[in-house]
Write a protein that holds these residues in place. Structure first.
Motif, short mmCIF file in Angstrom:
data_model
loop_
_atom_site.label_atom_id
_atom_site.label_comp_id
_atom_site.label_asym_id
_atom_site.label_seq_id
_atom_site.Cartn_x
_atom_site.Cartn_y
_atom_site.Cartn_z
N HIS A 119 -9.10 -6.31 4.57
CA HIS A 119 -10.14 -6.70 3.62
C HIS A 119 -9.71 -8.01 2.96
O HIS A 119 -8.53 -8.19 2.61
N SER A 120 -10.63 -8.93 2.84
CA SER A 120 -10.39 -10.17 2.10
C SER A 120 -11.56 -10.37 1.16
O SER A 120 -12.71 -10.17 1.53
N GLY A 121 -11.25 -10.74 -0.05
CA GLY A 121 -12.31 -10.91 -1.04
C GLY A 121 -11.90 -11.88 -2.12
O GLY A 121 -10.81 -12.46 -2.10
N VAL A 122 -12.80 -12.03 -3.07
CA VAL A 122 -12.61 -12.96 -4.19
C VAL A 122 -12.56 -12.14 -5.47
O VAL A 122 -13.37 -11.24 -5.68
N GLY A 123 -11.61 -12.45 -6.33
CA GLY A 123 -11.52 -11.78 -7.62
C GLY A 123 -10.20 -11.04 -7.77
O GLY A 123 -9.31 -11.09 -6.91
N ALA A 124 -10.07 -10.35 -8.90
CA ALA A 124 -8.84 -9.64 -9.21
C ALA A 124 -8.64 -8.46 -8.27
O ALA A 124 -9.59 -7.96 -7.65
N ILE A 125 -7.38 -8.02 -8.16
CA ILE A 125 -7.04 -6.86 -7.34
C ILE A 125 -7.44 -5.60 -8.10
O ILE A 125 -7.03 -5.41 -9.25
N THR A 126 -8.23 -4.74 -7.49
CA THR A 126 -8.79 -3.56 -8.15
C THR A 126 -8.21 -2.29 -7.55
O THR A 126 -7.45 -2.32 -6.58
N GLU A 127 -8.61 -1.17 -8.15
CA GLU A 127 -8.13 0.13 -7.68
C GLU A 127 -8.61 0.41 -6.25
O GLU A 127 -7.91 1.07 -5.47
N SER A 128 -9.81 -0.03 -5.92
CA SER A 128 -10.31 0.20 -4.56
C SER A 128 -9.45 -0.51 -3.53
O SER A 128 -9.21 0.01 -2.43
N ASP A 129 -8.95 -1.71 -3.86
CA ASP A 129 -8.04 -2.42 -2.95
C ASP A 129 -6.74 -1.63 -2.77
O ASP A 129 -6.21 -1.55 -1.66
N ILE A 130 -6.24 -1.05 -3.86
CA ILE A 130 -5.01 -0.26 -3.78
C ILE A 130 -5.24 0.98 -2.92
O ILE A 130 -4.40 1.38 -2.11
N GLY A 131 -6.39 1.64 -3.10
CA GLY A 131 -6.71 2.81 -2.29
C GLY A 131 -6.79 2.49 -0.82
O GLY A 131 -6.29 3.24 0.04
N LEU A 132 -7.41 1.36 -0.48
CA LEU A 132 -7.49 0.94 0.92
C LEU A 132 -6.11 0.64 1.49
O LEU A 132 -5.79 1.01 2.62
N ALA A 133 -5.28 -0.05 0.69
CA ALA A 133 -3.94 -0.38 1.16
C ALA A 133 -3.10 0.87 1.36
O ALA A 133 -2.33 0.97 2.32
N GLU A 134 -3.24 1.86 0.46
CA GLU A 134 -2.45 3.09 0.59
C GLU A 134 -2.85 3.86 1.85
O GLU A 134 -2.02 4.39 2.57
N ALA A 135 -4.15 3.94 2.11
CA ALA A 135 -4.63 4.69 3.28
C ALA A 135 -4.16 4.07 4.58
O ALA A 135 -3.96 4.77 5.57
N SER A 136 -3.96 2.74 4.60
CA SER A 136 -3.58 2.06 5.83
C SER A 136 -2.12 1.65 5.85
O SER A 136 -1.67 1.08 6.85
N GLY A 137 -1.39 1.90 4.76
CA GLY A 137 0.01 1.49 4.72
C GLY A 137 0.18 -0.01 4.72
O GLY A 137 1.06 -0.55 5.40
N ALA A 138 -0.67 -0.71 3.99
CA ALA A 138 -0.67 -2.18 4.00
C ALA A 138 -0.24 -2.71 2.64
O ALA A 138 -0.53 -2.10 1.61
N PRO A 139 0.42 -3.87 2.61
CA PRO A 139 0.67 -4.54 1.33
C PRO A 139 -0.56 -5.32 0.87
O PRO A 139 -1.46 -5.61 1.66
N VAL A 140 -0.57 -5.65 -0.42
CA VAL A 140 -1.68 -6.41 -1.00
C VAL A 140 -1.15 -7.77 -1.41
O VAL A 140 -0.15 -7.86 -2.15
N PHE A 141 -1.78 -8.84 -0.93
CA PHE A 141 -1.39 -10.20 -1.26
C PHE A 141 -2.45 -10.81 -2.18
O PHE A 141 -3.64 -10.85 -1.83
#
Length: 842
Positions: free
Chosen positions: A674-696
């Motif tokens: 996922h790539s988007g514009v704006g602050a990092i939100t809880e939904s981004d954290i949930g997506l990263a946790e489900a896929s085992g991905a880091p957030v940049f």
């Protein structure tokens, strides 16, 4: 009063009795006597109900015939209630009769009123018709009199020219008058005939009823007699049907042939609605064709065409893309065009001083706010020169990852200022900028920067540009070149003069009096203001309140701000503004078009979103089973590194995604979930946790709920402000996922001199180490006639009778192979070691 008064004598036929056998546990039974009593029914006699009057002196009936247990008072109450019920029935019957009579009188009165009104209307219409016929008759008589007068005048004018002695002069006059008399004589009987026919029509009963339904001016103005009136077309159709019925012909309605617009897919109910036919008839026709559908199911355009032709209509095929036809793309007239400021794009290699040069022109400090002195996203500014000319500058990033953004900048620009450092000459990004300018077919001005440095060599820059077909004026070319220094301000006036001269040659014009059209330079999601887009208006004038569609998004201009942060009401051609009021964040480079209604904007945006979704689905989906199996086979050995990217502006996010797609090879690749514009939100954290991905996060931060969620779920969040570091870290992580490369290192050769058989060991080769060293832990290959016949490991390595770890060159030793004994004197043993080497991505 005797004991038998009012009572019956008891007898054996009173209550009926019987025996019931009850069963209990343990086989016990009991007979019980049960008596059944009949209920006494009291029925008063007919002669007794109306004869007794309570309160009088007469008795209340024969006490011997009165039911048992009924006292005189009870009997009196029953009789009184009976009489009251009969009286109510009489009153209700009289009331019903009176109401029925009143209703009958009301119906009669309404019927008489309706007849009177109809009669009055017929008389009024007959009077109007008679008046109209009288006016028509008078008009016709006046026309005939005028014709006769004109004929007489013509005859009198022609008379002097004829011979005076001619006798036949009266004959033509007689002949002339005779037809006039014959044509005028039947006029009166004809009028009488029409009057008679009109009278007969007025007296006809059936025709009078027909006339009573006509819509007159009086009825239309007064609103009728209360209630909805029929339209004039309906009355005409009714009269036509009555006329055909009177003539004995069939009463049939002419079928209306319609142009039915049919898209690629349409529901049965919608098709029936567009044909003005019953949905049941359309479903029936489809069933006869072998299609069992309902009115809510969709059919394709070819099937719909068969149905439309069967029902006798004309089909007009339309496409879903027709919704974009509302966007006006007509060319402007020459008289409507007015001069506009030029749009100048600053291009060049990274750290060659593009932003510093623009900063010197604007007299504002832009560089200080950028990380590492690198412009991270496009900025648009307007500058007014000392001569009063207005220039619009686009500051484009110079890093290689922003190639697509620089390409968009070249598409909207009129003049490219190519900044080249005098101490660094032409670099790779300089060549890319030259290619973008040539592809966009825009003129170029070379600004040789940093001439204040001692090592500056402007002539080397000019000669290096010759390799890329850029010939400056000092080398007899057409490209202007100016030596400038952003640090000291030297040459800035000459650069502005060159830009003004180039814009005069181009004769840039645009029509400000039309719907606005522009390009999105940058877009971002602001926390307080929502989606914000930096728009460069190219045609027309963008005004506050305009409804627009931009890419897959739409909106209404809620507010506009110029490059100085001031609110403006409108923006003309070549004016950059920040637009607020979008429903989503558009892509950098999307085209903005103003439409008339909000419904059109929403429809166009929905169509574009669906088209983009279908395109992505078609690109990612395998169309056949073979392709699906091949894709699964190809991805079987590929390791993916999932990441989530959030950036401050849309252009930066897109550039990061493109850089991530270039990282990887046939074994490992980076997948942007996922790539988007704006602050990092809880939904981004949930997506990263489900896929085992880091957030940049690029120039953005995570909000408090997102940080807490990341700490609980163990999701790594990394922040970056320079794209170099982000790309390098992701590349290093991807390289760590690569399997290590196994390399062989040759360490020695040994030749077999003799073969011995040793109990509990097997065949042992007596060898002489001819080169290098022999190690027990190393791998070995057995060569016979320079052909590898076995590869394995050593089971034992001995020097005399001792087990040793290694044997140097020139010494003898004994070797035994693991699980292999086919060794002969004269064979050569190649000794090597394997080592793992970390692989790098290209």
């Amino acid at each position: 009063m005797s004991d038998q008064d009012g009572k019956k004598t008891l007898g054996v036929r009173g209550p009926r009795s019987g025996n019931v056998k009850q069963s209990f546990s343990h086989g016990r039974t009991k007979n019980v006597v049960v008596e059944t009593k009949r209920k006494r029914v009291v029925v008063p006699k007919p002669g007794q109900s109306g004869g007794d009057k309570p309160g009088g002196g007469r008795p209340l009936g024969d006490p011997s015939k009165r039911p048992a247990g009924i006292s005189d008072a009870e009997m009196e109450r029953r009789l009184r209630a009976l009489q009251a019920a009969k009286a109510r029935e009489v009153e209700e019957a009289a009331q019903r009769e009176a109401e029925e009579k009143a209703r009958e009188e009301e119906r009669e009165r309404r019927r008489e009123e309706a007849e009177a009104k109809a009669r009055e209307e017929r008389e009024r219409e007959e009077a109007l018709k008679a008046k109209a016929e009288e006016e028509e008759r008078q008009k016709r008589e006046e026309e005939e009199a005028a014709k006769r007068a004109a004929a007489a005048a013509a005859a009198s004018a022609a008379a002097p020219a004829e011979d005076q002695g001619t006798r036949g002069r009266g004959a033509p006059a007689a002949r002339t008058n005779a037809p006039a008399g014959r044509s005028g004589a039947p006029a009166q009987p004809d009028r009488n005939d029409r009057d008679d026919r009109g009278g007969r029509k007025g007296r006809g009963g059936d025709d009078g009823n027909r006339r009573s339904g006509k819509l007159t001016l009086n009825q239309a103005l007064s609103g009728g007699e209360g209630g909805r009136q029929k339209s004039l077309a309906a009355m005409k159709r009714k009269q036509e049907r009555a006329r055909q019925k009177a003539m004995g012909g069939p009463v049939s309605r002419e079928k209306v042939v319609r142009d039915v617009q049919v898209p690629e897919a349409i529901t049965v109910g919608e098709l029936a609605n567009r044909m003005a036919e019953r949905a049941a008839d359309v479903v029936k026709s489809l069933m006869q064709m072998g299609m069992m559908v309902t009115q809510n199911q969709s059919i394709d355009a070819d099937t719909a065409e068969l149905i439309v032709e069967e029902f006798g209509h004309r089909m007009v095929r339309v496409s879903d893309s027709d919704v974009e036809q509302v966007i006006t793309t007509a060319d402007d007239k020459a008289e409507d065009l007015k001069p506009r400021p030029p749009v100048i794009t600053i291009m060049g290699h990274v750290d060659h001083g593009k932003t510093s040069l623009l900063d010197a022109i604007r007299n504002a400090k832009v560089v200080a706010g950028e990380a590492g002195g690198i412009t991270q996203h496009i900025g648009a500014y307007q500058v007014t020169t000392d001569g009063g000319a207005t220039l619009t500058f686009l500051d484009t990033p110079g890093h290689a990852a922003f190639t697509s953004m620089r390409a968009r900048g070249a598409q909207v620009t009129d003049i490219v200022v190519l900044v080249v450092a005098a101490d660094d000459a032409v670099m790779p990004q300089t060549v890319e900028a030259i290619n973008h300018a040539k592809a966009a077919k825009v003129p170029m001005i070379v600004a040789i920067n940093k001439i204040d440095k001692p090592e500056a060599n402007p002539q080397k820059v000019r000669t290096d540009l010759l390799q890329h077909e850029v010939i400056v004026e000092k080398l007899s070319g057409e490209v202007q070149d100016v030596e400038v220094s952003a640090h000291t301000g030297e040459g800035l006036d000459e650069l502005l003069e060159a830009i003004a001269l180039q814009s005069e040659i181009l004769e840039l014009k645009a029509n400000p009096d039309r719907n606005a059209e522009g390009a999105v330079i940058e877009a971002q999601l602001d926390v307080g203001r929502g989606p914000v887009a930096t728009v460069l208006v190219q045609k027309g004038t963008l005004k506050q309140g305009d409804i627009f569609v931009v890419g897959e998004q739409w909106g209404k201009v809620r507010a506009m701000e110029n490059d100085r942060g001031e609110r403006v009401k409108e923006a003309g051609p070549s004016v950059p503004v920040e637009v607020l009021g979008l429903n989503g964040t558009p892509e950098a480079g999307d085209v903005l078009n103003v439409v008339s209604t909000e419904a059109q904007a929403r429809e166009i945006a929905e169509y574009r979103q669906q088209a983009a979704k279908d395109k992505r689905a078609a690109a990612g989906a395998a169309t056949t089973l073979e392709q699906l199996m091949q894709k699964a086979k190809d991805d079987e050995n590929v390791t993916e590194m999932p990441i989530v990217v959030k950036a401050d502006v849309q252009g930066s996010a897109e550039a990061i995604v493109q850089a991530m797609e270039k990282i990887g090879n046939e074994e490992v690749r980076v997948r942007v979930l996922h790539s988007g514009v704006g602050a990092i939100t809880e939904s981004d954290i949930g997506l990263a946790e489900a896929s085992g991905a880091p957030v940049f996060g690029f120039n953005v931060r995570a909000n408090a709920p997102a940080r807490n969620s990341a700490n609980q779920k163990g999701v790594e969040i990394r922040y970056y402000s320079v794209i170099y570091d982000l790309v390098d870290d992701v590349k290093a992580a991807a390289e760590g996922m690569l399997s290590a490369e196994i390399r062989e290192k040759f360490i020695g050769y040994a030749q077999i001199k003799e073969v011995f058989r040793v109990s509990n060991v097997g065949k042992v080769a007596g060898c002489l180490v001819t080169e290098g060293v022999a190690r027990r832990s190393a791998g070995v290959r057995l060569l016979r006639d320079d052909v590898v016949i076995h590869e394995g490991t050593l089971k034992t390595l001995k020097r005399f009778k001792d087990e040793v770890a290694s044997v140097p060159s020139g010494q003898e030793c004994g070797m035994a192979f693991e699980n292999y004994e086919d060794i002969r004197p004269g064979d050569v043993i190649e000794i090597f070691e394997r080592e793992e080497v970390a692989r790098k991505l290209a």
